[in-house]
Design an enzyme around this catalytic site. Structure first.
Site, mmCIF file in Angstrom:
data_model
loop_
_atom_site.group_PDB
_atom_site.id
_atom_site.type_symbol
_atom_site.label_atom_id
_atom_site.label_comp_id
_atom_site.label_asym_id
_atom_site.label_seq_id
_atom_site.Cartn_x
_atom_site.Cartn_y
_atom_site.Cartn_z
ATOM 1 N N HIS A 1 0.851 -1.217 0.163
ATOM 2 C CA HIS A 1 -0.011 0.187 -0.047
ATOM 3 C C HIS A 1 0.854 1.080 -0.153
ATOM 4 C CE1 HIS A 1 -2.971 2.921 0.846
ATOM 5 N NE2 HIS A 1 -2.477 3.279 2.145
ATOM 6 N N HIS B 1 1.032 5.723 -1.183
ATOM 7 C CA HIS B 1 0.233 6.945 -1.467
ATOM 8 C C HIS B 1 0.790 7.549 -2.603
ATOM 9 C CE1 HIS B 1 -2.121 7.814 2.483
ATOM 10 N NE2 HIS B 1 -2.097 6.718 1.912
ATOM 11 N N ASP C 1 -0.103 -5.846 -19.909
ATOM 12 C CA ASP C 1 0.878 -6.623 -19.563
ATOM 13 C C ASP C 1 0.801 -6.990 -18.282
ATOM 14 O OD1 ASP C 1 2.139 -6.967 -22.103
ATOM 15 O OD2 ASP C 1 3.612 -5.357 -21.583
ATOM 16 N N HIS D 1 -8.272 7.854 -1.368
ATOM 17 C CA HIS D 1 -6.881 7.466 -0.564
ATOM 18 C C HIS D 1 -5.960 7.025 -1.461
ATOM 19 C CE1 HIS D 1 -6.050 4.783 3.047
ATOM 20 N NE2 HIS D 1 -5.024 5.248 2.739
ATOM 21 N N TYR E 1 6.122 -15.517 -22.803
ATOM 22 C CA TYR E 1 7.005 -14.348 -22.564
ATOM 23 C C TYR E 1 8.328 -14.791 -21.719
ATOM 24 C CZ TYR E 1 8.864 -9.903 -20.505
ATOM 25 O OH TYR E 1 9.283 -8.882 -20.004
HETATM 26 ZN ZN ZN Z 1 -2.946 4.742 3.153
#
Ligand code: ZN
Length: 244
Positions: free
Chosen positions: A99, A101, A124, A175, A232
């Site tokens: 996660h 930002h 891809d 977010h 690939y």
């Molecule tokens: Zn966050």
């Protein structure tokens, strides 16, 4: 908890967390990576608020997948730990979550827009748009906010019937991106690609707001790299240049 058995997972999670600032995905301590050990029913996650350059293996926190309780580690886990836990319990095929930002993915999340598939770079890595959740309600923010953030992503995948390993990312409205993969390292790589395709999409939409790409071209690009028909790369030549 026997820490020895988690050594490889800790190393994977530590290296992926340390790679976040170098990849240009985070400012200060923003962002977190985790990795799961399904056999032991735990995941390893970055502690809350520790700068990446001070992060050592001893700082990582081990959390019980079922209860969310800390089972090893002296620090508190990332505040987003419950979001990671919800995604691990809902998506049994995934092994790591990143996660961040990162700027361009956040721009789409703040605009409450999916990142559309506009070309082969996106296709891809992701077999469809990177979708954005609806806004969380006041009630969803009031209690179990982080768990509900994960639930919003789970609801999104159920609504559209997407396979979480084919589109290994989602945007949470207002977010930012949550991205995953089979391992912590793979989730970090997917987060880098998510940010790159968000940047490309923003520029593309500025040049031509109504542009689309041919579905047959996009499908060809995803299937040549993923699934039973993939051709690939060179499995026996890991150092092979990867330019197309
Ligand atoms: Zn966050």
């Amino acid at each position: 908890m026997n820490n020895f058995v988690l050594t490889a997972l800790r190393r994977d999670v530590l290296e992926a967390n340390r790679a976040i600032p170098a990849a240009g995905l985070a400012t200060l301590t923003w962002g977190n990576v985790s990795g799961v050990d399904r056999d032991r029913g735990v995941y390893v996650i970055k502690p809350s608020g520790v700068p990446y350059d001070e992060l050592g293996p001893e700082h990582l926190v081990v959390v019980d997948l079922e209860s969310g309780s800390v089972v090893a580690g002296d620090l508190r886990p990332s505040v987003d730990s419950e979001t990671h836990r919800r995604l691990y319990t809902a998506f049994p095929s995934i092994g790591g979550i990143t996660h961040t930002h990162s700027t361009y993915a956040v721009a789409f999340a703040q605009a409450r827009r999916d990142i559309p598939v506009l070309g082969t770079t996106h296709a891809d890595a992701f077999n469809g748009p990177i979708r954005c959740t609806p806004d969380l309600t006041e009630a969803q923010c009031a209690t179990q906010y982080e768990y509900n953030t994960g639930q919003a992503i789970v609801d999104l995948f159920e609504a559209f019937g997407d396979d979480p390993l084919e589109v290994a990312a989602a945007l949470v409205a207002s977010h930012g991106p949550f991205v995953w993969g089979r391992t912590a390292t793979e989730s970090l790589k997917q987060a880098v690609i998510c940010e790159a395709v968000a940047q490309m999409a923003l520029h593309t939409l500025a040049l031509n707001p109504s542009t689309t790409a041919p579905p047959h071209l996009l499908a060809r690009h995803f299937t040549r790299k993923h699934g039973s028909g993939a051709y690939y790369g060179n499995p026996d030549a890991a150092a092979q240049p990867s330019t197309r």
